[in-house]
Design a protein around this motif. Structure first.
Motif: not given
Length: 375
Positions: A214-234
């Motif tokens: 988890y914490d794969i993405h978060g407020p440290r990034d520049q853009f909104t994204d998923f906290n814990a996506p199960l799979f990488t999307n296209s």
């Protein structure tokens, strides 16, 4: 005819009960944070957990374990141990370190003397407070944690030596007490982290590892994204992509035993503000963000008619958006996919950060039922 139908019903019922029993997950590990003010340890549904990690103990200037929150720790620990009356199979562990308190692990692991000092203090601590083991949350050996942490290149080898010393001391004490004391650690999923530890050697000493997916993405990034996506999307995205699956795959590639991998599931999400009303808020800039518990999401947003519910068909996680605020989180549906993934991959179970963020037990119930294979 009635007797035959009754017999069939009995057979089916017995089969379902056995199926539930056999497929019951080996481990459901829940962290409980000392600072949580919403959920008391006595409110935890102990029957749906196999292990509880109490977070966190600190490391003192003398390189010995010490209470992290002495104003509440002793009461909390007593309450946690009382849960064993409800679930006699429940194990409690003291978790040491975490993001904020990993600064002295490098010094602890540095020499034979420092390792002995620390390990002896851990044994005294778990015996005093009746814990069943210890969880080492060193974030992170060699580097990658807070910039104030003490780090050394030799942390890679010293971490192994520290865990070996702890295993030796725990086994010695276990012979006296007639029990097996658990040794675990929390680990990251990126290549830098995996290259900075000796997983092939650590596997010999630890009972299992809590993999922080988890914490794969978060407020440290520049853009909104998923906290814990199960799979990488296209999707086309302006920033890096990563997923739970990629992290677990990294661990599997090392050869670390799958049944010792306990996959992390967040009971919290991230809330982003001042998000443009483009692409339903996904992959957009924002002014600021913060962590938010699942309970707060349910209380303040789930039923708000201004928020639209979305679910990513590839990444298998939900989000909310009202044209201004974007919220990434996990719900019962996404946890169902993650539970299936754990079973399909033959992993050792699931780890929760953190129990107090789901005060009504909605996600814990869902995780337990999905891992068991019974609704």
């Amino acid at each position: 005819m009635i007797s035959l139908i009754l017999l069939l019903l009995i057979i089916i019922t017995c089969w379902l009960i056995e199926r539930c029993r056999v497929r019951k997950p080996e481990k459901i590990v829940g962290y409980y944070a000392a600072w949580n003010k919403t959920v008391s340890p006595k409110d935890i549904d102990a029957e749906k957990l196999t292990h509880i990690n109490y977070a966190f103990a600190n490391i003192g200037n003398d390189l010995k374990i010490e209470l992290g929150y002495p104003d509440v720790d002793e009461k909390n620990i007593k309450e946690l141990n009382k849960l064993k009356k409800i679930n006699p199979e429940l194990k409690t562990l003291i978790s040491i370190g975490g993001w904020n308190w990993s600064g002295d692990f490098s010094n602890v692991a540095l020499t034979e003397e420092s390792r002995n000092t620390f390990a002896d203090s851990v044994i005294d601590f778990i015996v005093k407070y009746k814990f069943d083991g210890v969880d080492i949350d060193w974030e992170y050996p060699v580097g990658g944690g807070l910039p104030t942490n003490k780090t050394r290149p030799e942390d890679k080898q010293n971490f192994t030596l520290l865990m070996r010393k702890l295993r030796e001391k725990l086994d010695e004490r276990g012979k006296i007490d007639g029990k097996h004391y658990l040794l675990t650690f929390a680990g990251a999923t990126n290549n830098d982290y995996l290259n900075n530890i000796e997983l092939d050697k650590l596997a010999e000493y630890v009972d299992y590892v809590n993999v922080m997916t988890y914490d794969i993405h978060g407020p440290r990034d520049q853009f909104t994204d998923f906290n814990a996506p199960l799979f990488t999307n296209s999707d086309r995205s302006p920033q890096y992509k990563w997923s739970v699956d990629e992290g677990i795959t990294n661990w599997i590639k090392t050869g670390f035993p799958r049944d010792k991998m306990v996959m992390g599931i967040p009971f919290y999400g991230y809330e982003y503000k001042d998000v443009p009303d483009i692409n339903y808020g996904l992959y957009q800039p924002f002014s600021h963000g913060n962590s938010i518990s699942y309970s707060d999401i349910v209380k303040n947003y789930i039923d708000d008619p201004n928020f639209v519910h979305f679910f990513h068909k590839e990444s298998k996680v939900p989000w909310l958006f009202d044209g201004f605020t974007f919220i990434s989180y996990d719900n019962k549906k996404s946890i169902g996919y993650k539970a299936k993934y754990i079973k399909d991959k033959g992993l050792g179970g699931a780890m929760i950060w953190e129990l107090g963020q789901d005060y009504e037990g909605v996600l814990l119930n869902s995780l337990y039922n999905d891992l068991k294979g019974c609704k």
